[in-house]
Scaffold this motif. Structure first.
Motif, PDB file in Angstrom:
ATOM      1  N   LYS A 180     -38.408  38.558   8.390  1.00  0.00           N
ATOM      2  CA  LYS A 180     -37.125  37.946   8.730  1.00  0.00           C
ATOM      3  C   LYS A 180     -37.283  36.891   9.825  1.00  0.00           C
ATOM      4  CE  LYS A 180     -34.154  41.819   7.390  1.00  0.00           C
ATOM      5  NZ  LYS A 180     -33.106  42.785   7.850  1.00  0.00           N
ATOM      6  N   VAL A 181     -38.205  37.128  10.752  1.00  0.00           N
ATOM      7  CA  VAL A 181     -38.429  36.154  11.824  1.00  0.00           C
ATOM      8  C   VAL A 181     -38.973  34.849  11.254  1.00  0.00           C
ATOM      9  CG1 VAL A 181     -39.721  35.681  13.934  1.00  0.00           C
ATOM     10  CG2 VAL A 181     -38.809  37.985  13.503  1.00  0.00           C
ATOM     11  N   ILE A 182     -39.954  34.953  10.355  1.00  0.00           N
ATOM     12  CA  ILE A 182     -40.527  33.758   9.743  1.00  0.00           C
ATOM     13  C   ILE A 182     -39.491  33.023   8.904  1.00  0.00           C
ATOM     14  CG2 ILE A 182     -42.246  32.955   8.085  1.00  0.00           C
ATOM     15  CD1 ILE A 182     -44.048  35.220   9.008  1.00  0.00           C
ATOM     16  N   TYR A 183     -38.711  33.784   8.143  1.00  0.00           N
ATOM     17  CA  TYR A 183     -37.672  33.170   7.320  1.00  0.00           C
ATOM     18  C   TYR A 183     -36.648  32.436   8.187  1.00  0.00           C
ATOM     19  CZ  TYR A 183     -34.184  32.758   3.610  1.00  0.00           C
ATOM     20  OH  TYR A 183     -33.299  32.277   2.700  1.00  0.00           O
ATOM     21  N   THR A 184     -36.257  33.070   9.302  1.00  0.00           N
ATOM     22  CA  THR A 184     -35.306  32.446  10.222  1.00  0.00           C
ATOM     23  C   THR A 184     -35.896  31.207  10.887  1.00  0.00           C
ATOM     24  OG1 THR A 184     -34.360  34.633  10.663  1.00  0.00           O
ATOM     25  CG2 THR A 184     -33.785  32.854  12.184  1.00  0.00           C
ATOM     26  N   LEU A 239     -35.576  28.214   8.692  1.00  0.00           N
ATOM     27  CA  LEU A 239     -34.223  27.665   8.708  1.00  0.00           C
ATOM     28  C   LEU A 239     -33.954  26.876   9.989  1.00  0.00           C
ATOM     29  CD1 LEU A 239     -32.219  30.691   7.248  1.00  0.00           C
ATOM     30  CD2 LEU A 239     -32.949  28.614   6.066  1.00  0.00           C
ATOM     31  N   TRP A 240     -34.403  27.393  11.126  1.00  0.00           N
ATOM     32  CA  TRP A 240     -34.168  26.709  12.390  1.00  0.00           C
ATOM     33  C   TRP A 240     -34.966  25.415  12.482  1.00  0.00           C
ATOM     34  CZ3 TRP A 240     -30.370  27.180  15.656  1.00  0.00           C
ATOM     35  CH2 TRP A 240     -29.668  28.383  15.725  1.00  0.00           C
ATOM     36  N   ILE A 241     -36.208  25.432  11.991  1.00  0.00           N
ATOM     37  CA  ILE A 241     -37.026  24.214  12.013  1.00  0.00           C
ATOM     38  C   ILE A 241     -36.389  23.126  11.160  1.00  0.00           C
ATOM     39  CG2 ILE A 241     -39.248  23.260  11.278  1.00  0.00           C
ATOM     40  CD1 ILE A 241     -40.526  25.907  12.118  1.00  0.00           C
ATOM     41  N   THR A 281     -44.297  22.201   5.131  1.00  0.00           N
ATOM     42  CA  THR A 281     -43.400  23.201   4.562  1.00  0.00           C
ATOM     43  C   THR A 281     -42.027  22.595   4.281  1.00  0.00           C
ATOM     44  OG1 THR A 281     -44.539  24.915   5.804  1.00  0.00           O
ATOM     45  CG2 THR A 281     -42.395  25.463   4.879  1.00  0.00           C
ATOM     46  N   ASP A 282     -41.637  22.634   3.020  1.00  0.00           N
ATOM     47  CA  ASP A 282     -40.361  22.078   2.574  1.00  0.00           C
ATOM     48  C   ASP A 282     -39.397  23.228   2.328  1.00  0.00           C
ATOM     49  OD1 ASP A 282     -38.260  20.751   1.420  1.00  0.00           O
ATOM     50  OD2 ASP A 282     -39.521  19.451   0.187  1.00  0.00           O
ATOM     51  N   ILE A 283     -38.392  23.362   3.182  1.00  0.00           N
ATOM     52  CA  ILE A 283     -37.467  24.493   3.086  1.00  0.00           C
ATOM     53  C   ILE A 283     -36.661  24.447   1.792  1.00  0.00           C
ATOM     54  CG2 ILE A 283     -35.636  23.324   4.349  1.00  0.00           C
ATOM     55  CD1 ILE A 283     -36.549  27.060   4.507  1.00  0.00           C
ATOM     56  N   ILE A 284     -36.373  23.234   1.292  1.00  0.00           N
ATOM     57  CA  ILE A 284     -35.624  23.126   0.034  1.00  0.00           C
ATOM     58  C   ILE A 284     -36.469  23.662  -1.119  1.00  0.00           C
ATOM     59  CG2 ILE A 284     -34.581  21.508  -1.594  1.00  0.00           C
ATOM     60  CD1 ILE A 284     -33.843  19.742   0.735  1.00  0.00           C
ATOM     61  N   ALA A 285     -37.761  23.325  -1.132  1.00  0.00           N
ATOM     62  CA  ALA A 285     -38.645  23.838  -2.184  1.00  0.00           C
ATOM     63  C   ALA A 285     -38.743  25.357  -2.119  1.00  0.00           C
ATOM     64  CB  ALA A 285     -40.031  23.208  -2.045  1.00  0.00           C
ATOM     65  N   ILE A 286     -38.842  25.897  -0.900  1.00  0.00           N
ATOM     66  CA  ILE A 286     -38.936  27.352  -0.752  1.00  0.00           C
ATOM     67  C   ILE A 286     -37.663  28.019  -1.257  1.00  0.00           C
ATOM     68  CG2 ILE A 286     -39.113  29.214   0.942  1.00  0.00           C
ATOM     69  CD1 ILE A 286     -40.868  27.392   2.622  1.00  0.00           C
ATOM     70  N   MET A 287     -36.503  27.455  -0.936  1.00  0.00           N
ATOM     71  CA  MET A 287     -35.231  28.044  -1.373  1.00  0.00           C
ATOM     72  C   MET A 287     -35.104  28.033  -2.897  1.00  0.00           C
ATOM     73  SD  MET A 287     -33.580  29.241   1.127  1.00  0.00           S
ATOM     74  CE  MET A 287     -33.483  29.171   2.908  1.00  0.00           C
TER      75      MET A 287
END
Length: 388
Positions: free
Chosen positions: A217-221, A224-226, A261-267
């Motif tokens: 959860k920390v990594i996932y959060t 999102l914050w980055i 790291t692309d957060i949109i790709a991960i989502m």
């Protein structure tokens, strides 16, 4: 009974009003998207002077008066003005115009090409300009071998040609803007950055979806914050890191930054992975497969719609990226399609028609990709968003 009829009538009226509002909003959105494209397309066929004095929706004339000679030559017996083929930078001659003065009676102007008279005109003094239409065969001969102007009874100050420029701005943008080199560099960056994004995004999403660990959860959060941190605030530190690593003025700098790291790709990958049953993983592991085989042979092939969607979004983003190539790849040999037209903007003026032509050229690949693969974009964005 009358109340029920009135309620039904009001409901039908409200439904019709909502439908009309929807159509009006769709029409407004369509107009807002199409109008800039129409202005750019029309501007790409105009000359610089025509672009500045005409309105954005005025149709271009598709012709341009180009000056080919300037001076002062009093035409008489034995006097001629030579215009060599090297001085003719025009692509086409439709009409030849002479700016004359000191016109006397019986004055004449002749155009001689390859020792033969091909055109002639007689100024009458009523106008400072006299023009003659040029047949295509004669124009081709003049452009190939040049021509001479002879005559009597007048003084020629300038010579102009009416030049057709239907594709002139496009040729100028493509050749002088080195757009072929821009397309090549863009393709290299898109290929490597796209593959890197797919690998990092799919692997990260696979770990977050299938594995359970304390800091999940920390990594996932943190992801999102980055993503909420404005990129511009980290550019000084990023530039220093790229320079220290020796990647400045290389394609590798933009590729590495785009592979991050692309957060949109991960989502998007997470949406798909959440709809893939974990029993597939468990069955493969029971048959002796390891996690790498589960990912490469079972999970990743099922992520094809998500992969296509991410690649399309990434390609469009890299194709439109202007800031990173301009900052990290300023060398002329490393220009991309978004920076190739930057040379037409300078302190002494901007060649807007050529830039408009370059924008139209750059728009064609994106339009082709979107039209041919739009079903993957729509399916990838909504698939996995609804759980049953």
């Amino acid at each position: 009974m009358q109340s029920a009829i009135r309620l039904a009538r009001d409901a039908k009226f409200n439904y019709t009003a909502v439908q009309w509002c929807k159509y009006i909003l769709m029409a407004c959105a369509t107009v807002l998207v199409i109008l800039p494209i129409v202005v750019i397309f029309l501007g790409s066929f105009k000359t610089g002077e025509e672009f500045n004095r005409s309105g954005p929706f005025d149709l271009p004339s598709f012709t341009s008066d180009t000056e080919i000679w300037k001076g002062g030559a009093e035409l008489s017996d034995g006097v001629k003005v030579d215009v060599s083929a090297d001085k003719l930078s025009v692509k086409e001659i439709r009409r030849l115009t002479f700016v004359v003065d000191t016109v006397s009676s019986g004055s004449s102007i002749s155009v001689v090409c390859d020792g033969a008279e091909v055109l002639s005109v007689s100024p009458d003094g009523s106008s400072a300009e006299v023009s003659v239409d040029v047949p295509r065969a004669v124009a081709a001969q003049m452009l190939k071998n040049g021509f001479s102007v002879t005559g009597s009874g007048c003084t020629v100050r300038r010579m102009k040609v009416l030049e057709g420029f239907f594709f002139k701005n496009y040729a100028t943008a493509f050749v002088k803007g080195n757009m072929a080199l821009g397309f090549a560099n863009t393709l290299i960056i898109v290929v490597f950055a796209g593959l890197g994004t797919v690998l990092t995004g799919s692997m990260t999403a696979f770990v977050l979806s299938r594995f359970r660990f304390k800091l999940k959860k920390v990594i996932y959060t943190m992801f999102l914050w980055i993503a909420l941190i404005p990129t511009i605030t980290t550019q000084v530190a990023t530039f220093q890191i790229i320079q220290k690593l020796g990647m400045y003025n290389t394609r590798l700098s933009v590729i590495v930054l785009s592979m991050g790291t692309d957060i949109i790709a991960i989502m998007i990958y997470l949406q798909f992975l959440n709809n893939i049953s974990v029993s597939l993983d468990e069955s493969a592991i029971m048959d002796g497969a390891n996690y790498w085989q589960v990912f490469t042979r079972i999970i990743f092939p099922l992520l094809q719609p998500a992969t296509v969607t991410i690649l399309i979004l990434k390609i469009v983003n890299l194709y439109n990226d202007f800031y990173n190539p301009l900052l990290y790849m300023p060398k002329k040999s490393l220009m991309v399609i978004s920076t190739s037209l930057y040379k037409f903007k300078g302190p002494f003026g901007t060649n807007w028609p050529v830039i408009c032509a370059g924008v139209v050229i750059a728009l064609i690949p994106t339009l082709v990709v979107f039209v041919s693969m739009q079903k993957y974009i729509y399916s990838g964005m909504v698939s996995g968003s609804v759980k049953e």
